[in-house]
Design a protein around this motif. Structure first.
Motif, mmCIF file in Angstrom:
data_model
loop_
_atom_site.group_PDB
_atom_site.id
_atom_site.type_symbol
_atom_site.label_atom_id
_atom_site.label_comp_id
_atom_site.label_asym_id
_atom_site.label_seq_id
_atom_site.Cartn_x
_atom_site.Cartn_y
_atom_site.Cartn_z
ATOM 1 N N ILE A 1 0.808 -1.116 -0.014
ATOM 2 C CA ILE A 1 0.137 0.066 0.213
ATOM 3 C C ILE A 1 0.775 1.218 0.073
ATOM 4 O O ILE A 1 2.024 1.294 0.883
ATOM 5 C CB ILE A 1 -0.907 -0.195 1.238
ATOM 6 N N ARG A 2 0.524 2.203 -0.801
ATOM 7 C CA ARG A 2 1.461 3.420 -0.820
ATOM 8 C C ARG A 2 0.652 4.366 -0.430
ATOM 9 O O ARG A 2 -0.618 4.621 -0.456
ATOM 10 C CB ARG A 2 1.631 3.701 -2.329
ATOM 11 N N TYR A 3 1.192 5.438 0.434
ATOM 12 C CA TYR A 3 0.604 6.746 1.080
ATOM 13 C C TYR A 3 1.520 7.676 1.112
ATOM 14 O O TYR A 3 2.935 7.500 1.001
ATOM 15 C CB TYR A 3 -0.037 6.304 2.304
ATOM 16 N N ARG A 4 1.273 9.035 1.048
ATOM 17 C CA ARG A 4 1.839 9.989 1.250
ATOM 18 C C ARG A 4 1.896 10.591 2.661
ATOM 19 O O ARG A 4 0.787 10.728 3.170
ATOM 20 C CB ARG A 4 1.615 11.201 0.282
ATOM 21 N N THR A 5 3.044 11.299 3.091
ATOM 22 C CA THR A 5 3.041 11.862 4.566
ATOM 23 C C THR A 5 3.260 13.180 4.253
ATOM 24 O O THR A 5 3.945 13.662 3.918
ATOM 25 C CB THR A 5 3.990 11.155 5.168
ATOM 26 N N PHE A 6 2.217 13.945 5.150
ATOM 27 C CA PHE A 6 2.400 15.420 5.276
ATOM 28 C C PHE A 6 2.515 15.779 6.792
ATOM 29 O O PHE A 6 1.756 15.333 7.591
ATOM 30 C CB PHE A 6 1.189 16.222 4.563
ATOM 31 N N GLY A 7 3.234 16.819 7.012
ATOM 32 C CA GLY A 7 3.330 17.080 8.591
ATOM 33 C C GLY A 7 4.252 16.356 9.365
ATOM 34 O O GLY A 7 4.353 15.105 8.911
ATOM 35 N N SER A 8 4.403 16.525 10.606
ATOM 36 C CA SER A 8 5.164 15.774 11.482
ATOM 37 C C SER A 8 4.879 15.832 12.902
ATOM 38 O O SER A 8 5.440 15.477 14.012
ATOM 39 C CB SER A 8 6.742 15.966 11.308
ATOM 40 N N GLY A 9 3.457 16.371 13.376
ATOM 41 C CA GLY A 9 3.354 16.441 14.477
ATOM 42 C C GLY A 9 1.691 16.540 14.704
ATOM 43 O O GLY A 9 0.896 16.653 13.760
ATOM 44 N N GLY A 10 1.401 16.607 16.057
ATOM 45 C CA GLY A 10 -0.125 16.698 16.194
ATOM 46 C C GLY A 10 -0.680 15.309 16.043
ATOM 47 O O GLY A 10 -0.276 14.404 15.708
ATOM 48 N N PRO A 11 -2.306 15.318 16.110
ATOM 49 C CA PRO A 11 -2.903 14.053 15.754
ATOM 50 C C PRO A 11 -2.753 13.501 14.358
ATOM 51 O O PRO A 11 -2.284 14.089 13.646
ATOM 52 C CB PRO A 11 -4.496 14.456 16.166
ATOM 53 N N LYS A 12 -2.836 12.029 14.137
ATOM 54 C CA LYS A 12 -2.509 11.664 13.037
ATOM 55 C C LYS A 12 -4.012 11.366 12.202
ATOM 56 O O LYS A 12 -4.776 10.770 12.808
ATOM 57 C CB LYS A 12 -1.884 10.292 13.140
ATOM 58 N N VAL A 13 -3.856 11.756 11.162
ATOM 59 C CA VAL A 13 -5.263 11.585 10.142
ATOM 60 C C VAL A 13 -4.797 10.918 8.851
ATOM 61 O O VAL A 13 -3.874 11.271 8.311
ATOM 62 C CB VAL A 13 -5.686 13.060 9.950
ATOM 63 N N VAL A 14 -5.732 9.862 8.632
ATOM 64 C CA VAL A 14 -5.532 8.983 7.297
ATOM 65 C C VAL A 14 -6.688 9.701 6.292
ATOM 66 O O VAL A 14 -7.805 9.804 6.515
ATOM 67 C CB VAL A 14 -5.702 7.769 7.394
ATOM 68 N N LEU A 15 -6.313 10.223 5.079
ATOM 69 C CA LEU A 15 -7.316 10.721 4.006
ATOM 70 C C LEU A 15 -7.656 9.508 3.010
ATOM 71 O O LEU A 15 -6.483 9.044 2.651
ATOM 72 C CB LEU A 15 -6.797 11.983 3.405
ATOM 73 N N LEU A 16 -8.668 9.254 2.609
ATOM 74 C CA LEU A 16 -9.226 8.522 1.416
ATOM 75 C C LEU A 16 -9.758 9.190 0.259
ATOM 76 O O LEU A 16 -10.786 9.586 0.603
ATOM 77 C CB LEU A 16 -10.108 7.263 2.085
ATOM 78 N N HIS A 17 -9.109 9.127 -0.933
ATOM 79 C CA HIS A 17 -9.815 9.897 -1.884
ATOM 80 C C HIS A 17 -10.947 9.121 -2.423
ATOM 81 O O HIS A 17 -11.115 8.202 -2.240
ATOM 82 C CB HIS A 17 -8.517 10.174 -3.076
ATOM 83 N N GLY A 18 -11.611 9.877 -3.539
ATOM 84 C CA GLY A 18 -12.766 9.251 -4.229
ATOM 85 C C GLY A 18 -12.246 8.861 -5.292
ATOM 86 O O GLY A 18 -11.313 8.457 -5.818
ATOM 87 N N GLY A 19 -13.317 8.527 -6.429
ATOM 88 C CA GLY A 19 -13.105 8.026 -7.479
ATOM 89 C C GLY A 19 -12.451 8.796 -8.545
ATOM 90 O O GLY A 19 -12.394 10.207 -8.563
ATOM 91 N N MET A 20 -11.799 8.301 -9.671
ATOM 92 C CA MET A 20 -10.998 8.837 -10.740
ATOM 93 C C MET A 20 -9.940 9.763 -9.894
ATOM 94 O O MET A 20 -9.654 10.968 -10.427
ATOM 95 C CB MET A 20 -11.671 9.398 -11.544
ATOM 96 N N GLN A 21 -9.379 9.667 -8.858
ATOM 97 C CA GLN A 21 -8.522 10.513 -8.192
ATOM 98 C C GLN A 21 -7.489 9.479 -7.472
ATOM 99 O O GLN A 21 -7.530 8.175 -7.601
ATOM 100 C CB GLN A 21 -8.979 10.920 -7.058
ATOM 101 N N THR A 22 -6.206 10.069 -7.379
ATOM 102 C CA THR A 22 -5.119 9.374 -6.285
ATOM 103 C C THR A 22 -4.823 10.198 -5.408
ATOM 104 O O THR A 22 -5.442 11.313 -5.162
ATOM 105 C CB THR A 22 -3.888 9.020 -7.215
ATOM 106 N N SER A 23 -3.802 9.803 -4.552
ATOM 107 C CA SER A 23 -3.656 10.755 -3.411
ATOM 108 C C SER A 23 -3.077 12.169 -3.900
ATOM 109 O O SER A 23 -2.981 12.917 -3.008
ATOM 110 C CB SER A 23 -2.267 10.035 -2.602
ATOM 111 N N ALA A 24 -2.502 12.411 -5.017
ATOM 112 C CA ALA A 24 -2.152 13.631 -5.546
ATOM 113 C C ALA A 24 -3.163 14.756 -5.576
ATOM 114 O O ALA A 24 -3.272 15.597 -5.504
ATOM 115 C CB ALA A 24 -1.339 13.311 -7.061
ATOM 116 N N ASN A 25 -4.633 13.859 -5.711
ATOM 117 C CA ASN A 25 -5.539 15.045 -5.729
ATOM 118 C C ASN A 25 -5.852 15.635 -4.190
ATOM 119 O O ASN A 25 -6.719 16.632 -4.368
ATOM 120 C CB ASN A 25 -6.978 14.263 -6.181
ATOM 121 N N PHE A 26 -5.104 15.150 -3.197
ATOM 122 C CA PHE A 26 -5.492 15.735 -1.842
ATOM 123 C C PHE A 26 -4.345 16.332 -1.422
ATOM 124 O O PHE A 26 -4.102 16.784 -0.219
ATOM 125 C CB PHE A 26 -5.710 14.476 -0.957
ATOM 126 N N THR A 27 -3.255 16.825 -2.414
ATOM 127 C CA THR A 27 -2.340 17.440 -1.736
ATOM 128 C C THR A 27 -2.667 18.791 -1.261
ATOM 129 O O THR A 27 -1.838 19.258 -0.099
ATOM 130 C CB THR A 27 -1.062 17.892 -3.049
#
Length: 253
Positions: A9-35
């Motif tokens: 499974i591939r995922y991108r990481t942004f930030g390095s502090g505070g609570p941890k949040v996972v984002l799941l994109h929608g259809g016809m998208q990739t992680s790049a759509n949530f930058t």
């Protein structure tokens, strides 16, 4: 930063502090759509943006569980079919403490979230990628009031200029499978223990608003926010992701 989990499974990481949040994109998208969304959250949270593999609902929930295990995150946001995965994950994974859903396209009432699928399959089989993309876009909420003839030249140009778009169009089969496999009565979501935020757009299709109307009285710990002036893809880079991020910052804190 892109990371590859032990399960491929591939995922991108942004930030390095505070609570941890996972984002799941929608259809016809990739992680790049949530930058843009991830960047707007990164000052407050550590954000993990999953690249969904679209291998079916069971597999997607397992992928989410693997990322939660690996990262230690307890907060999940999902858009559209990603919201369906997140919601079903919350049924099984008590480690999800806070759940934010943007318009999951569930079957509810008279609305058919997959009414576009037969035409889409025919056009794709005929090699008419631009037509298939227009069909799915209109069927899932975008450009529904714009004539197909007006959209066609722009979509063809977009596909020619961005090869990734051509590759993403067929992946909608995987998103359709997730929606189909999630069919069933909404009252089963009464078992979700996570605190839940239901998000929707004022300009989104009416059937998506009806789904939120059906979910709101069922979920035991729920709040709801409607964002004015935006539609179904507000969280995407092309939408108003900062508006979505503002609500997520308040909720996930």
């Amino acid at each position: 930063m892109e990371t590859k989990a032990a399960t491929d499974i591939r995922y991108r990481t942004f930030g390095s502090g505070g609570p941890k949040v996972v984002l799941l994109h929608g259809g016809m998208q990739t992680s790049a759509n949530f930058t843009r969304l991830a960047a707007a959250l990164a000052g407050t949270f550590t954000v993990y943006v999953l690249d969904r593999r679209r291998l079916g609902l069971r597999s997607e929930v397992d992928d989410l569980a693997a990322v939660l295990d690996e990262t230690g995150a307890a907060n999940v946001f999902g858009l559209s079919s990603g919201a369906v995965v997140a919601l079903h994950g919350a049924l099984e994974l008590p480690r999800i403490e806070r759940l934010a859903l943007y318009e999951p396209p569930l079957s509810y009432g008279d609305g058919d979230p997959l009414a576009w699928l037969p035409r889409f399959e025919k056009e794709l089989a005929a090699g008419r990628t631009a037509a298939a993309m227009i069909t799915v876009s209109k069927g899932t909420g975008d450009f529904r009031h714009v004539p197909r003839a007006a959209l066609t030249p722009f979509v063809r140009l977009w596909i020619r200029s961005d090869p990734q778009v051509r590759e993403l169009v067929p992946t909608m089969r995987g998103d359709a499978a997730v929606v189909a496999q999630a069919s069933g009565p909404l009252n089963r979501y009464a078992a979700v223990t996570a605190e839940t935020l239901l998000l929707g757009g004022e300009r989104s299709p009416a059937y998506l608003t009806r789904v939120l109307n059906g979910l709101e009285p069922v979920l035991p710990r729920v709040r709801r926010v409607t964002l004015g002036g935006v539609g179904h893809v507000a969280a995407d880079n092309s939408g108003k992701p900062e508006r979505v991020a503002a609500e997520l910052r308040k909720f996930f804190r």
